[in-house]
Every structure is written in structure tokens, then in C-alpha cells.
Enzyme design. Structure first.
Site, short mmCIF file in Angstrom:
data_model
loop_
_atom_site.label_atom_id
_atom_site.label_comp_id
_atom_site.label_asym_id
_atom_site.label_seq_id
_atom_site.Cartn_x
_atom_site.Cartn_y
_atom_site.Cartn_z
N ARG A 11 15.83 -10.12 15.92
CA ARG A 11 16.62 -11.34 16.15
C ARG A 11 17.24 -11.31 17.55
O ARG A 11 18.46 -11.21 17.69
CB ARG A 11 17.70 -11.48 15.07
CG ARG A 11 17.22 -11.34 13.65
CD ARG A 11 16.23 -12.38 13.21
NE ARG A 11 16.78 -13.66 12.87
CZ ARG A 11 17.32 -13.98 11.70
NH1 ARG A 11 17.40 -13.09 10.75
NH2 ARG A 11 17.77 -15.20 11.47
N GLN A 40 14.04 -16.30 19.92
CA GLN A 40 14.58 -17.48 19.21
C GLN A 40 13.55 -18.57 18.93
O GLN A 40 13.54 -19.18 17.87
CB GLN A 40 15.77 -18.05 19.97
CG GLN A 40 17.06 -17.39 19.53
CD GLN A 40 18.27 -17.83 20.33
OE1 GLN A 40 18.15 -18.67 21.22
NE2 GLN A 40 19.40 -17.24 20.05
N ASP A 97 11.57 -17.73 15.83
CA ASP A 97 12.34 -17.21 14.71
C ASP A 97 12.19 -18.09 13.46
O ASP A 97 12.98 -19.00 13.21
CB ASP A 97 13.81 -17.10 15.14
CG ASP A 97 14.66 -16.38 14.12
OD1 ASP A 97 14.19 -16.18 12.98
OD2 ASP A 97 15.80 -16.02 14.45
N SER A 119 15.03 -18.22 10.90
CA SER A 119 16.09 -19.18 11.20
C SER A 119 15.66 -20.61 10.94
O SER A 119 16.40 -21.39 10.35
CB SER A 119 16.54 -19.05 12.67
OG SER A 119 17.23 -17.86 12.84
N TYR A 175 22.53 -8.17 11.46
CA TYR A 175 22.49 -8.29 10.00
C TYR A 175 23.71 -7.66 9.36
O TYR A 175 24.39 -6.83 9.97
CB TYR A 175 21.22 -7.61 9.46
CG TYR A 175 19.97 -8.38 9.76
CD1 TYR A 175 19.73 -9.59 9.12
CD2 TYR A 175 19.06 -7.93 10.69
CE1 TYR A 175 18.59 -10.31 9.39
CE2 TYR A 175 17.92 -8.65 10.97
CZ TYR A 175 17.68 -9.85 10.31
OH TYR A 175 16.56 -10.57 10.58
P1 NAD Z 1 21.01 -13.29 6.26
O1 NAD Z 1 20.16 -14.31 5.60
O2 NAD Z 1 20.48 -11.89 6.43
O3 NAD Z 1 22.42 -13.20 5.48
C1 NAD Z 1 23.21 -14.36 5.30
C2 NAD Z 1 24.67 -14.05 5.55
O4 NAD Z 1 25.19 -13.31 4.43
C3 NAD Z 1 24.95 -13.21 6.78
O5 NAD Z 1 25.84 -13.91 7.61
C4 NAD Z 1 25.59 -11.94 6.21
O6 NAD Z 1 26.59 -11.39 7.06
C5 NAD Z 1 26.18 -12.44 4.91
N1 NAD Z 1 26.47 -11.38 3.93
C6 NAD Z 1 25.75 -10.27 3.63
N2 NAD Z 1 26.36 -9.54 2.68
C7 NAD Z 1 27.48 -10.24 2.33
C8 NAD Z 1 28.51 -10.03 1.39
N3 NAD Z 1 28.56 -8.94 0.62
N4 NAD Z 1 29.50 -10.96 1.30
C9 NAD Z 1 29.48 -12.05 2.07
N5 NAD Z 1 28.55 -12.31 3.00
C10 NAD Z 1 27.56 -11.41 3.12
O7 NAD Z 1 21.51 -13.82 7.67
P2 NAD Z 1 20.69 -14.60 8.79
O8 NAD Z 1 21.01 -16.02 8.72
O9 NAD Z 1 19.26 -14.20 8.73
O10 NAD Z 1 21.37 -14.01 10.10
C11 NAD Z 1 21.41 -12.61 10.30
C12 NAD Z 1 21.96 -12.28 11.64
O11 NAD Z 1 21.03 -12.60 12.65
C13 NAD Z 1 23.22 -13.02 11.99
O12 NAD Z 1 24.06 -12.14 12.69
C14 NAD Z 1 22.78 -14.09 12.91
O13 NAD Z 1 23.79 -14.52 13.79
C15 NAD Z 1 21.69 -13.37 13.65
N6 NAD Z 1 20.71 -14.27 14.23
C16 NAD Z 1 20.30 -14.04 15.51
C17 NAD Z 1 19.37 -14.88 16.08
C18 NAD Z 1 18.89 -14.66 17.47
O14 NAD Z 1 19.65 -14.28 18.31
N7 NAD Z 1 17.61 -14.86 17.72
C19 NAD Z 1 18.84 -15.93 15.36
C20 NAD Z 1 19.28 -16.12 14.05
C21 NAD Z 1 20.20 -15.27 13.48
#
Ligand code: NAD
Length: 363
Positions: free
Chosen positions: A119, A124, A127, A130, A225
């Protein structure tokens, strides 16, 4: 170079690329061969693919004649003999389908799974996690609003006042943030919880309240994550969530831990405290679910609370889901195919290496 596009098994409605993406392949001298009816459920009929310069053929022909085969879901083992020495690219979630992946690897098939992309900022545009999670977040709220027997927004009418719906969102990743924005647009009051304190500002800027629980485990080295939490934290989190669940009309759960089972955040006892007609949409259903009562791909009604475990919400919006997924796939293919239409696998590129399943240490 021939890129093959497979028709997905039901109930999937998406397709790997739409007719509008075919022109991108023409630019890199790659031909596109699409299985009959592959785009039908995404409102992309065969004639539209042909008009855009692709050819349409039977599944066997696509499997036999293509160099790179696109499918969202893993092709079946019985077809693997047709895939030998070829490349397949899709959204295969290998950490949750280890056995099926291993069987295909044994047949000398090169597997790229776009959901394994690191990520990073550079990644991006490719992705797919996302692009699809965004749709899941949006659809989860619309689905909840459809099932919920009351309004979302506040109304003052001659026949009486309506209080706004209270929405709780667990997990403020891509899906959760889109769910917040959508619920706010519909006029709900939204509260949010996530173990990553870094998301607090984003949550508040969308007009929602962030529920704080002190002492979450440091996730700064987990590539963005979430990580697993201590027992003490889980207990305090449980108490805070229980109090909020009891007041909420709608709960959208999105909490996932990459490659692991989703954490159970809502117990049966908590659901028992919810009001009649309340709705839970569990976006984490495919990886075990965030509630004790979630059943993957089923809707359960427990004590007048509806718990939806639909784990493929993007398939409810197949046109835009395929449009965005297809663009992610095109951007990735441009990394591994050069301008002359030749395969160019640069294993020093972290994006190429990250998606290649062969030899992936976690499998
Ligand atoms: P995900 O689907 O893996 O998880 C969803 C959310 O659930 C996350 O925000 C996580 O912190 C939360 N979570 C996990 N355990 C939990 C708990 N016990 N209680 C409450 N919340 C909990 O998340 P995602 O949408 O795939 O995103 C993962 C990470 O990747 C994030 O930090 C996001 O900002 C990052 N991201 C980066 C890029 C990029 O730069 N290319 C793009 C998308 C996402």
C-alpha cells in the site's frame, strides 16, 4: 501478447476489464480475447468488446490462446492443465485460499494477485483493495438504509419529528471512511472506532465523532495495516463498543487484520441490547466477520436485529466496480508489459514482486 478475459462464476457480476479498457492494451501492442458473455452482468455485452477492438471466443479458446489470463476469482483446478506455463492475474486473496493457490502453483502457473500490492503511494493507481473497499463502504450504508425501518435524516414534519439515525462504524480504513461520508450525506449521526489513532483527524473532518480507547498496539511498522491488540486493550475496547452499540441504529463493521481472521468486536450479548429494527452490515464477513452472529454471504435476523454478511458488496455495483478494477489491472499490466507488447518482469520492482505469489513466504 494476448490478454485473455474470463467470465466469472456466479454470483459474481464484475468482469476484469470493460470494453473501455481495450484501447489501453492496443497502445502497448497487446490483443484482447474475451470469453463469451464475460461482461454481460456488468452491462458490457460482447458486441461492445468487439467494437472496441477485442475478440470474443469460447472459454477453452481464451484459456488456450492467451499469454496472460485475467479473472477476479481463481480459475478451477480442473482447468489448470490449460493454464500451464501461463500467467494469471486477479483478486485472489491468496492468504485465505492457500490450498487452491498451492495446487495451481504445482501446475507451473505464474500467479499475480493484485490484492497483495504493497500500500504505497506509487501503487495507488493499481490498488484494487481500495477501489473495491470504497464501493463496499458506500453500498453498505445504502443497504442498511434500505433495510432500516426508519429514516436516516432528521425531519420536522406536521405529523411529528423524526430523530436522525445513529450509525456506528467500526474500522476507518478505505471502506469505513466511505461509509462515514455516505452516512453523513444521508443525514445520520455517525460515531467511529478504529485501533489506529492516526485516523482520528480524517474521521472528524468527515463530520463524525471518534471514540477513543487509550493504549492501542503500535501499528506504525505494519505498512498501514492494523495489528493484533493486547487482551487488556480488547477488554476496554469491548466495554466502550458495548455502550455505543446499545445506542446505535446501524452498525457497519469493517475491521480487518491483513492475512488473519477478522477480530470479533460485537458479541451476541451486545446485539441483544440493540433496538428492534436495528441493522448490522458486516463488511468483514469473508474473513470471519466482526460479530459473533455473522454468517458469510447470509442475512441473519436475531431478536429483530438484521445482520447482513454479504461479503461481495462491490458486485452489487458491477459497472463502476469493473471500471475501477479494470483500470487498476491496466495500470499493473503496464508495469509488466513493455511498449512492444513483450513481457517484462522486473523482480526488483516491489510492486511486481509484491503481487507475485510464487515463492511468497507467507503461503
Ligand atoms: P483494512 O480493510 O485492512 O481494515 C479496515 C480498518 O479496520 C482499518 O482502518 C483497521 O485499522 C481497522 N481495524 C482493525 N482491527 C480493528 C479493531 N480491533 N478495532 C477497530 N478497528 C480495527 O484497511 P484498509 O482499508 O485496507 O486500509 C489499510 C491501511 O492501508 C490503512 O492504513 C490505509 O490508510 C492504508 N492505505 C494506503 C494506501 C496507499 O497509500 N496506497 C491506500 C489505501 C489504504
Amino acid at each position: 501478447m494476448i490478454i485473455g478475459v474470463l467470465k466469472e462464476p456466479l454470483p459474481e457480476t464484475r468482469v476484469s476489464i470493460l470494453p473501455e479498457h481495450v484501447a489501453i492494451f492496443k497502445k502497448i501492442n497487446a490483443d484482447v480475447l474475451v470469453e463469451n458473455d464475460a461482461g454481460e452482468k456488468a452491462y458490457a455485452p460482447d458486441d461492445k468488446y468487439m467494437e472496441s477492438g477485442a475478440q470474443v471466443a469460447s472459454r477453452d479458446e481464451v484459456l488456450k490462446n492467451s499469454d496472460i489470463i485475467l479473472s477476479l476469482h481463481l480459475p478451477s483446478e480442473t482447468e489448470s492443465y490449460l493454464l500451464q506455463s501461463k500467467i494469471i492475474l486477479g483478486y485472489y486473496q491468496p492468504l485465505y485460499h492457500k490450498d487452491a493457490i498451492k495446487k495451481l502453483l504445482e501446475k507451473n502457473i505464474t500467479i499475480f494477485s493484485i490484492d497483495m500490492l504493497p500500500r504505497t503511494t506509487r501503487a495507488q493507481s493499481m490498488d484494487a483493495l481500495s477501489s473495491q473497499a470504497n464501493i463496499a463502504g458506500y453500498k453498505s450504508v445504502l443497504l442498511a438504509a434500505n433495510i432500516f425501518p426508519r429514516y436516516f435524516p432528521m425531519f420536522m414534519t406536521a405529523a411529528g419529528s423524526i430523530r436522525p439515525a445513529k450509525v456506528l462504524i467500526l474500522g476507518a480504513g478505505v471502506a469505513g471512511l466511505q461509509a462515514i461520508a455516505t452516512a453523513r450525506r444521508l443525514g445520520a449521526v455517525v460515531e467511529v472506532f478504529d485501533t489506529r489513532p492516526a485516523v482520528k483527524e480524517e474521521v472528524m473532518s468527515l463530520g463524525a465523532k471518534f471514540i477513543e480507547v487509550e493504549g492501542a498496539a503500535d501499528a506504525s511498522k505494519a505498512g498501514g495495516y492494523a495489528v493484533e491488540q493486547s487482551e487488556d486493550f480488547k477488554q476496554r475496547q469491548k466495554e466502550k463498543i458495548a455502550a455505543t452499540v446499545a445506542k446505535s441504529d446501524i452498525v457497519i463493521t469493517t475491521a480487518q487484520i491483513f492475512g488473519k481472521k477478522a477480530p470479533v468486536l460485537i458479541t451476541k450479548e451486545m446485539i441483544e441490547t440493540m433496538k428492534n429494527g436495528s441493522v448490522i452490515i458486516d463488511i468483514a464477513a469473508a474473513t470471519g466477520g466482526n460479530t459473533e452472529l455473522t454468517k458469510n454471504d447470509e442475512t441473519v435476523i436475531f431478536k429483530r436485529v438484521t445482520i447482513v454478511g454479504n461479503s461481495n458488496l462491490p458486485a452489487m455495483m458491477p459497472s463502476d466496480a469493473s471500471k475501477l478494477y479494470g483500470k487498476n489491472i491496466c495500470n499493473f499490466l503496464e508495469l509488466i508489459i513493455d511498449k512492444e507488447g513483450k513481457l517484462n518482469l522486473n523482480m526488483d520492482d516491489e510492486l511486481v514482486k509484491g503481487c507475485l505469489i510464487k515463492g511468497n513466504a507467507e503461503l
